[in-house]
Design a protein around this motif. Structure first.
Motif, PDB file in Angstrom:
ATOM      1  N   GLU A 230     -26.655  34.525  38.264  1.00 45.96           N
ATOM      2  CA  GLU A 230     -27.003  35.930  38.077  1.00 45.96           C
ATOM      3  C   GLU A 230     -28.509  36.125  38.265  1.00 45.96           C
ATOM      4  O   GLU A 230     -29.240  36.277  37.288  1.00 45.96           O
ATOM      5  CB  GLU A 230     -26.576  36.396  36.680  1.00 45.96           C
ATOM      6  CG  GLU A 230     -25.098  36.232  36.409  1.00 45.96           C
ATOM      7  CD  GLU A 230     -24.699  36.616  35.004  1.00 45.96           C
ATOM      8  OE1 GLU A 230     -24.864  37.803  34.658  1.00 45.96           O
ATOM      9  OE2 GLU A 230     -24.244  35.732  34.269  1.00 45.96           O
TER      10      GLU A 230
ATOM     11  N   THR B  50     -16.574  36.826  37.289  1.00 40.86           N
ATOM     12  CA  THR B  50     -17.317  35.865  36.481  1.00 40.86           C
ATOM     13  C   THR B  50     -18.278  35.115  37.391  1.00 40.86           C
ATOM     14  O   THR B  50     -17.908  34.113  38.008  1.00 40.86           O
ATOM     15  CB  THR B  50     -16.353  34.871  35.791  1.00 40.86           C
ATOM     16  OG1 THR B  50     -15.339  35.617  35.117  1.00 40.86           O
ATOM     17  CG2 THR B  50     -17.093  33.997  34.798  1.00 40.86           C
TER      18      THR B  50
ATOM     19  N   GLU C 178     -28.157  40.377  38.051  1.00 39.24           N
ATOM     20  CA  GLU C 178     -28.089  40.342  36.595  1.00 39.24           C
ATOM     21  C   GLU C 178     -27.246  41.487  36.052  1.00 39.24           C
ATOM     22  O   GLU C 178     -27.075  42.517  36.692  1.00 39.24           O
ATOM     23  CB  GLU C 178     -29.496  40.376  36.005  1.00 39.24           C
ATOM     24  CG  GLU C 178     -30.244  41.667  36.298  1.00 39.24           C
ATOM     25  CD  GLU C 178     -31.677  41.637  35.817  1.00 39.24           C
ATOM     26  OE1 GLU C 178     -32.009  40.804  34.964  1.00 39.24           O
ATOM     27  OE2 GLU C 178     -32.460  42.456  36.304  1.00 39.24           O
ATOM     28  N   ARG C 179     -26.738  41.291  34.859  1.00 40.24           N
ATOM     29  CA  ARG C 179     -25.773  42.193  34.236  1.00 40.24           C
ATOM     30  C   ARG C 179     -26.255  43.639  34.140  1.00 40.24           C
ATOM     31  O   ARG C 179     -25.466  44.568  34.192  1.00 40.24           O
ATOM     32  CB  ARG C 179     -25.438  41.653  32.842  1.00 40.24           C
ATOM     33  CG  ARG C 179     -24.146  42.167  32.308  1.00 40.24           C
ATOM     34  CD  ARG C 179     -23.691  41.394  31.084  1.00 40.24           C
ATOM     35  NE  ARG C 179     -22.507  40.616  31.455  1.00 40.24           N
ATOM     36  CZ  ARG C 179     -22.443  39.304  31.452  1.00 40.24           C
ATOM     37  NH1 ARG C 179     -23.453  38.595  31.094  1.00 40.24           N
ATOM     38  NH2 ARG C 179     -21.326  38.698  31.790  1.00 40.24           N
ATOM     39  N   LYS C 180     -27.564  43.880  33.998  1.00 36.52           N
ATOM     40  CA  LYS C 180     -28.091  45.242  33.829  1.00 36.52           C
ATOM     41  C   LYS C 180     -28.153  46.037  35.129  1.00 36.52           C
ATOM     42  O   LYS C 180     -28.298  47.253  35.098  1.00 36.52           O
ATOM     43  CB  LYS C 180     -29.503  45.188  33.231  1.00 36.52           C
ATOM     44  CG  LYS C 180     -29.554  44.637  31.833  1.00 36.52           C
ATOM     45  CD  LYS C 180     -30.980  44.638  31.323  1.00 36.52           C
ATOM     46  CE  LYS C 180     -31.741  43.473  31.933  1.00 36.52           C
ATOM     47  NZ  LYS C 180     -33.081  43.285  31.416  1.00 36.52           N
TER      48      LYS C 180
ATOM     49  N   ARG D 283     -24.385  45.867  40.117  1.00 36.00           N
ATOM     50  CA  ARG D 283     -23.488  44.872  39.499  1.00 36.00           C
ATOM     51  C   ARG D 283     -22.453  45.584  38.627  1.00 36.00           C
ATOM     52  O   ARG D 283     -21.257  45.282  38.699  1.00 36.00           O
ATOM     53  CB  ARG D 283     -24.322  43.896  38.676  1.00 36.00           C
ATOM     54  CG  ARG D 283     -23.618  43.149  37.560  1.00 36.00           C
ATOM     55  CD  ARG D 283     -22.932  41.877  38.009  1.00 36.00           C
ATOM     56  NE  ARG D 283     -22.292  41.199  36.897  1.00 36.00           N
ATOM     57  CZ  ARG D 283     -22.830  40.202  36.212  1.00 36.00           C
ATOM     58  NH1 ARG D 283     -24.040  39.757  36.518  1.00 36.00           N
ATOM     59  NH2 ARG D 283     -22.170  39.634  35.243  1.00 36.00           N
ATOM     60  N   VAL D 284     -22.887  46.524  37.805  1.00 30.32           N
ATOM     61  CA  VAL D 284     -21.973  47.266  36.936  1.00 30.32           C
ATOM     62  C   VAL D 284     -20.924  47.983  37.776  1.00 30.32           C
ATOM     63  O   VAL D 284     -19.726  47.943  37.476  1.00 30.32           O
ATOM     64  CB  VAL D 284     -22.756  48.262  36.041  1.00 30.32           C
ATOM     65  CG1 VAL D 284     -21.818  49.187  35.291  1.00 30.32           C
ATOM     66  CG2 VAL D 284     -23.678  47.512  35.088  1.00 30.32           C
TER      67      VAL D 284
ATOM     68  N   GLU E 148     -18.405  45.439  39.198  1.00 29.28           N
ATOM     69  CA  GLU E 148     -17.500  44.963  38.154  1.00 29.28           C
ATOM     70  C   GLU E 148     -16.465  46.020  37.795  1.00 29.28           C
ATOM     71  O   GLU E 148     -15.287  45.714  37.617  1.00 29.28           O
ATOM     72  CB  GLU E 148     -18.283  44.548  36.911  1.00 29.28           C
ATOM     73  CG  GLU E 148     -19.018  43.235  37.093  1.00 29.28           C
ATOM     74  CD  GLU E 148     -19.777  42.796  35.855  1.00 29.28           C
ATOM     75  OE1 GLU E 148     -20.288  43.670  35.114  1.00 29.28           O
ATOM     76  OE2 GLU E 148     -19.865  41.584  35.649  1.00 29.28           O
TER      77      GLU E 148
ATOM     78  N   THR F  71     -11.492  40.513  36.529  1.00 27.16           N
ATOM     79  CA  THR F  71     -12.810  40.341  35.924  1.00 27.16           C
ATOM     80  C   THR F  71     -13.636  39.411  36.802  1.00 27.16           C
ATOM     81  O   THR F  71     -13.162  38.332  37.189  1.00 27.16           O
ATOM     82  CB  THR F  71     -12.688  39.730  34.509  1.00 27.16           C
ATOM     83  OG1 THR F  71     -11.903  40.623  33.710  1.00 27.16           O
ATOM     84  CG2 THR F  71     -14.048  39.535  33.868  1.00 27.16           C
TER      85      THR F  71
END
Length: 168
Positions: free
Chosen positions: A94, A90, A69-71, A75-76, A79, A88
């Motif tokens: 997730e 995509t 997941e994005r948080k 992952r951060v 990215e 990027t």
């Protein structure tokens, strides 16, 4: 828990010690590096890709990706690494947990961005396989963190010493 969550618990006084990826905001924290982690890409053993091929950043980004997941700090970090090359990521899926990430890769739903140290068993069993890449994502440190202005309890101090001994 995720790094931002456990550091929040530490800062609010709900826990004495937090294990997290090196915090960007380390104000008020004592940080003790414990071990490094390494980002990799994996797929199910039967996934339709060439496990002998050495993939580029662009080729990895073109796969149906499974990323946490994005948080999630991992992952951060992933990215940001790809963005340095103008790419990027995509993801198609997730998930919120590492175990689900591995399960989804195992059944062939895509290529997962994973942490080597957390998927060793699945790699050794052959449930997932490592994709070779022509790039190496820098290692990240997992650190033991405490509040700088709070003296740890005797129990916390003893535990911290055990962890520091094992980390050497």
């Amino acid at each position: 828990g995720r790094s931002h969550k456990v550091l929040g618990l530490l800062r609010s006084g709900k826990v004495d010690i937090a294990f997290a990826s090196t915090p960007a905001d380390d104000a008020g924290l004592r940080i003790y590096p414990c071990f490094d982690t390494h980002a990799i890409f994996v797929a199910g053993a039967e996934y339709p890709c060439d496990f002998r091929h050495v993939y580029t950043l662009e080729e990895i980004a073109a796969f149906p990706l499974i990323l946490l997941e994005r948080k999630a700090s991992s992952r951060v970090f992933l990215e940001q690494y790809f963005l340095q090359s103008g790419i990027t990521l995509t993801p198609e899926i997730e998930p919120s947990s590492r175990s689900l990430l591995v399960s989804l890769a195992k059944i062939g739903l895509g290529v997962a961005g994973a942490t080597l140290e957390f998927v060793q068993d699945a790699l050794l069993s052959g449930d997932i396989r490592l994709l070779k890449t022509d790039f190496t994502i820098p290692a990240r440190s997992v650190d033991m963190c405490t509040l700088r202005d709070v003296t740890p309890t005797a129990a916390a101090s003893a535990f911290m010493e055990m962890v520091r001994q094992d980390a050497r």
